[in-house]
Structure formats: C-alpha cells, structure tokens
Write a protein that holds these residues in place. Sequence first.
Motif, PDB file in Angstrom:
ATOM      1  N   GLU A   1      39.756  35.503  35.379  1.00  0.00           N
ATOM      2  CA  GLU A   1      39.178  34.341  34.701  1.00  0.00           C
ATOM      3  C   GLU A   1      40.244  33.558  33.944  1.00  0.00           C
ATOM      4  O   GLU A   1      40.291  32.322  34.000  1.00  0.00           O
TER       5      GLU A   1
ATOM      6  N   SER B   1      42.555  31.163  35.915  1.00  0.00           N
ATOM      7  CA  SER B   1      42.008  29.862  36.310  1.00  0.00           C
ATOM      8  C   SER B   1      42.202  28.790  35.246  1.00  0.00           C
ATOM      9  O   SER B   1      41.943  27.617  35.507  1.00  0.00           O
ATOM     10  N   THR B   2      42.637  29.177  34.038  1.00  0.00           N
ATOM     11  CA  THR B   2      42.764  28.208  32.936  1.00  0.00           C
ATOM     12  C   THR B   2      44.211  27.949  32.535  1.00  0.00           C
ATOM     13  O   THR B   2      44.465  27.201  31.588  1.00  0.00           O
TER      14      THR B   2
ATOM     15  N   SER C   1      47.855  26.570  31.921  1.00  0.00           N
ATOM     16  CA  SER C   1      48.435  25.222  31.959  1.00  0.00           C
ATOM     17  C   SER C   1      49.953  25.234  31.873  1.00  0.00           C
ATOM     18  O   SER C   1      50.608  24.260  32.237  1.00  0.00           O
TER      19      SER C   1
ATOM     20  N   LEU D   1      47.900  22.518  41.360  1.00  0.00           N
ATOM     21  CA  LEU D   1      46.861  23.434  40.897  1.00  0.00           C
ATOM     22  C   LEU D   1      46.636  23.365  39.391  1.00  0.00           C
ATOM     23  O   LEU D   1      45.906  24.187  38.834  1.00  0.00           O
ATOM     24  N   GLY D   2      47.268  22.400  38.736  1.00  0.00           N
ATOM     25  CA  GLY D   2      46.982  22.177  37.322  1.00  0.00           C
ATOM     26  C   GLY D   2      47.994  22.750  36.359  1.00  0.00           C
ATOM     27  O   GLY D   2      47.777  22.702  35.140  1.00  0.00           O
TER      28      GLY D   2
ATOM     29  N   ILE E   1      46.165  31.742  42.198  1.00  0.00           N
ATOM     30  CA  ILE E   1      45.584  30.793  41.247  1.00  0.00           C
ATOM     31  C   ILE E   1      44.383  30.089  41.861  1.00  0.00           C
ATOM     32  O   ILE E   1      43.342  29.910  41.212  1.00  0.00           O
ATOM     33  N   GLU E   2      44.513  29.692  43.114  1.00  0.00           N
ATOM     34  CA  GLU E   2      43.404  28.974  43.767  1.00  0.00           C
ATOM     35  C   GLU E   2      42.169  29.870  43.886  1.00  0.00           C
ATOM     36  O   GLU E   2      41.043  29.426  43.632  1.00  0.00           O
TER      37      GLU E   2
ATOM     38  N   LYS F   1      40.476  30.150  40.424  1.00  0.00           N
ATOM     39  CA  LYS F   1      39.718  28.952  40.049  1.00  0.00           C
ATOM     40  C   LYS F   1      38.406  28.861  40.822  1.00  0.00           C
ATOM     41  O   LYS F   1      37.347  28.576  40.245  1.00  0.00           O
ATOM     42  N   ARG F   2      38.474  29.121  42.107  1.00  0.00           N
ATOM     43  CA  ARG F   2      37.267  28.966  42.925  1.00  0.00           C
ATOM     44  C   ARG F   2      36.268  30.095  42.675  1.00  0.00           C
ATOM     45  O   ARG F   2      35.051  29.874  42.702  1.00  0.00           O
TER      46      ARG F   2
ATOM     47  N   ARG G   1      35.782  31.655  39.785  1.00  0.00           N
ATOM     48  CA  ARG G   1      35.130  31.343  38.514  1.00  0.00           C
ATOM     49  C   ARG G   1      34.109  30.223  38.681  1.00  0.00           C
ATOM     50  O   ARG G   1      33.008  30.256  38.107  1.00  0.00           O
ATOM     51  N   ARG G   2      34.476  29.214  39.486  1.00  0.00           N
ATOM     52  CA  ARG G   2      33.542  28.123  39.715  1.00  0.00           C
ATOM     53  C   ARG G   2      32.292  28.606  40.443  1.00  0.00           C
ATOM     54  O   ARG G   2      31.172  28.215  40.108  1.00  0.00           O
TER      55      ARG G   2
END
Length: 633
Positions: free
Chosen positions: A299, A302-303, A305, A450-451, A550-551, A554-555, A557-558
């Motif tokens: 989790e 996915s955040t 930065s 990817l942010g 990472i991808e 993110k997916r 968690r979404r």
Amino acid sequence: MFYPNSDRLKSTLLLVAVLGLTLGLLFFAVDRSDAAKLAWQAGVVPVLAALIIEILRSLWRGEVGLDIVAALSMSAALLFGETLAASVVAVMYSGGTFLENFAERRARREMSALLSRVPRTATRHANGTLEDVALENIESGDLILIHQGAVVPADGDIESQHAILDKSALTGESMPVRLGHGEEAMSGSTNAGDAFDLRVRHRAADSTYAGIVRLVEAAQASKAPMARLADRYSMLFLGVTVAISTAAWWLTGDPIRAVAVLVVATPCPLILAVPVALVAGLSRAAHFGVLIKGAKPLEALSTISTLILDKTGTLTDGRPQIVSIETRNGMSEDQLLYFAASLEQASKHPMAQAIVTAARRKGLVLPVPETVAERAGEGVAGTISGREVAVGGVAYVSAAVGVKAAANAVMNAGTAVVALAVDNRIAGYLTMADALRSGTDELIAGLRRLGINRIVLATGDRRAVAETVTEGLGLDAVRADLTPDQKVLLVLTERKTGPVMMVGDGVNDAPALAAADIGVAMGARGAAASAEAADIVLLVDNLERLLPGIEIAKRSRRIALESVFAGIGMSIVGMVAAAFGYLTPVQGALLQELIDVAVILNALRALRIQPQTTQSQGAPKTSEELPSTGETG
C-alpha cells in the motif's frame, strides 16, 4: 474474520449451516413448518455462537469490527421469527468466509510455489562417487551435481563448461539463461539443460533461495493497515445501519423491515475485498521478481513521491566492466581479450574476473596459463600458448616490457586502465569502469511516469565519480561522500516533503533502508543486512523491476478501494430498498450474497494485472569463434 484459524472448523460450520437450510426447506416442502423452523435455527445457532465469541475476543483487544452487523442481522431474524432469512445469512456468511479462504489461497499460489519447490537433498561428489545427502549437510566448497530439471539447492559457481537455468519461478523471466564456467548460479533456479556440476559458495541455509523463502513466509504472515479499512469505517457503517433499520421500524411499525435492513447490511464486501485484492497484488508482484514483505509496504509503495538511489551495485552494476578496448601492434580486440583473459584466470582480482567473464561471454576458449607470477594489486605475468604475456596496471606492464606504456584512453573519474603486453610488446589497453546499468535512462523516465517526482542519488563514492556516472540522467540531486548515518539523515530530510523510497544493496545502506517509508534491496547480489532491513527485495539483479512493482501496487490498491466502495454503495442501496419494503429479509440475504461474490471477483482482478512497464528478456547469446592466436605485428 469471525472463525478461529481452523479450516476444519470453518468447513464444519458451513456444512452445519447448509444442512440446516436444506433440511428446513425439505420440511417446509411437506408442510412441516414447525420442523422447518427448528432445522433452520439449528443451522444458525452454531454459526452465531462462533461469531459472538470472535466479537468478544475483538472487543477484548480493543477492536470494533463489522462482524457486529452480521451478528445483529442473524439475532434479529431469529428474534422476530424470520428463521429462513437467518439461515440464509448464516450460510452466506460462513460461505463468504470459505470463499475468502479459497480466494486467498489462489492469490498466494505463486508465492506458495516458492515454498513448495524447496529441495530436501543434494547429490554430492565424494571420492570419485556420487552420494545423496540431506541439504543441511552441504557445506561451502562442496561439489554437487545438479540433475536435469532439478532445483539448484544452494548458491554456487558453475564448474561445468556451461549451464542453462530457468529463473522464472524467482524472477518471472520467460527465457532460460545460459551461464558459462565460473559464473554464479542462484539457488532456486531450475536446471533447464543437461546436468552440470556446481561448486557451493554458501550453505543451503544461508543461500539466496533460503533467504527468499524466509521473506516469503514473513510476507504471508503480515497484515496491512489497509486490511483494517473495514474496521476503520466500522463505527460509521454500523451507525448508518442501525439508523436506517431503526427509522424503518419506527416509521412503519414493522420490525421485519428492520430485520431486512440488517440482513442486507451484512458487511462481507468490506471484510473480504481488501485482503483478497492486496494478497493478490503481493502474489502478482512476486511473479515479476519483486518480493514485497506484506500488504503494508504494498500500500505504501503506491504513494511514494521521492526516490533515493544508491550508486554502486544499484544504479551501476557494482562490478568493473570493460567499456573500451584500444589495440596496438596489429593485435585485434578478440586477440587482446583472449591473451588478457587467459592470464587473468590465475588472479582473483575483481578486474581480472571481469575480463575473464567478458571473454567467456564472447565464446573464447581460454587455455590454462603457465609459469604465472602475480604481484598483488599490480598485475600478472606468465606464458599463454608459448607466448610471454603481462597484464595489469600501466606502470606494472611498462616495467615488465622495459618501455614506457602510454594509453590514449582518457582517464575519466571512476575508470581504470589495464595494459597488456605480448612477447615484450605493448598489445593494447582495456578501459574498466563500474558503468551504469543498461536501460537506466528508460528506468528514470518510467519512474517519472509512475508519479515519482523527485529522484536523488546518494553514494559514499567521490563526487567527481558520482557526477560523471549520472551525467545526462536528469536526476534532481546528487549527494556524494556520504557515510551511512548521513544517508539516514538524507532520508529523514527528504521525508519532510512526502513518502520516500530508498534503494540500495550494501551493508552501509541498511540503516537508510530501515529509515525510509519503503526500503528496497537488490536481493540477487546484495548484502543480507540490506535485504533484512528492506520492505521490498528485488529477486533479480535488475533495477527495472521497480517499474512493474510500483504499477502493481498502485493498481492493486485501486482495485481494493473500488471493491470496498462499490460494495458499500450497493449495500446502502439495498438497505434503503429494504427499509421501504421492497425487499424481504430472505431477498435481502440473497442480494447481499450477490454483492459479496461481485466484490470478491473484482478484487481477484489484481491477479491478472499486466504491467505496461515490463521488458521482454532476450535469449542467451551464441558463442563466437576463437580468434587467431598467430603472431602479431
């Protein structure tokens, strides 16, 4: 969930609930309504009792979960004579738990495959014979035979001419890898070619594969804060449920409407969707060679930065490589490499081993050197196929041949020049450097997409070397000459602007990895300390695996959030419909089960995530012909 951790108990309670519902329906069909009610009650009571026990245990631990709503729905249905509805809820709730276990078992399939492949014995060479011994009896230095199709039980070096290994179970690489004599084989790989001999480097218990297995076991036992998402919203959802059911009863005077609301509110979507989606994400990431130690790091990943990268062994390969070859006196590049590598077989210096590896990758057959004399850290002299050869530093080779050697290669920061002389004549120079990993430019660009909006290099190496290596990469900052505690300070400073991920491979990186929100270790060749301190371990020596990791995070968690909020939304709509009398308790129970199935199937989509950032793996290179060893000009 409300059951203790016993598959047998879960199966028994489900069986009792189904049996009670079935017998009740049979009695009802022959106009034995009293017997039907007793059968339905008999199927509900054990499930309700187990649920109440688990609720009390949770309250004792200070946790308030949504199991309370399920208990209220069954209790209210029994109290107001809606025994059929209570029986349906009991079957659906126990069945939902059973389905959750099935879903998680499927989601863990790939990680569990790692555990199931652990070899138990090995075939060891002993006094000219072969013997099967227990894996714990294999020691460093033993020579073992790896049969075709067998799993490599310990890390070691290839003693045969070559070996073909399938690393797909560890890294997701679809094509087998061809390794030459002297190259390292990772434990846990499968022999996809002929049998070969392996010289063991580490005991099996200390091997890469054993460490991976321990990390997998830790990952499977973990529980993420997001998996408690249901509990965080439990009081709000419980309040909404009680409010709607009370209002329905108060305004209509019909307690059955309140029962129907409670039945529809049975909160399986919240309880089931999150863990299924995140465990599926863990499994999917492991398929691509990214071992995430639990759902909490998944989790958090996915955040992220800000990314802090170590240099040596992370951004670079960590081992010297030949970056250019300069020939003299009619010597070809292959001939120069042939003579240098043949003699360097006698040395254990890292640059010597890099030259030997480069020659073998080109398919050069290297003869055994004769009359070898090595001056530690300076160079080696000897005879190759009857010719006098010297290889080493420029000063060493100059003294060996009695002339001043001068390389045209520019001595940039972080490079070294190896000179070669054959028959007392300068034959050329090899420029060595710890170069950037291939594809680093694409990696940085992919991370940005990817942010990751800030990328920083952190290294203990000299600033001149760090700046030379990273020139043109477009990093946001370069921090050099750092001690381990200064790396930790850098991580803490960067955390002020957002979550930080640190990637490293050495013992000196371990403190910074532990200090970061997410620590990522290069597990294929990295230090055990860094892998232990990290939250994520890359099972293959390839930094590009960060991208699919990472991808997937993110997916996953979404998908988990989609499942939760879709489930809550559908439950609330059903509760309102029940409050207005459009659903009976039995219909509400059936509707809720459809919602459960829908959100679990949606959560399982995480198993099919196909990252857009994965790179195809190339096939092993073919050998080249041996160069001429005739006279040079």
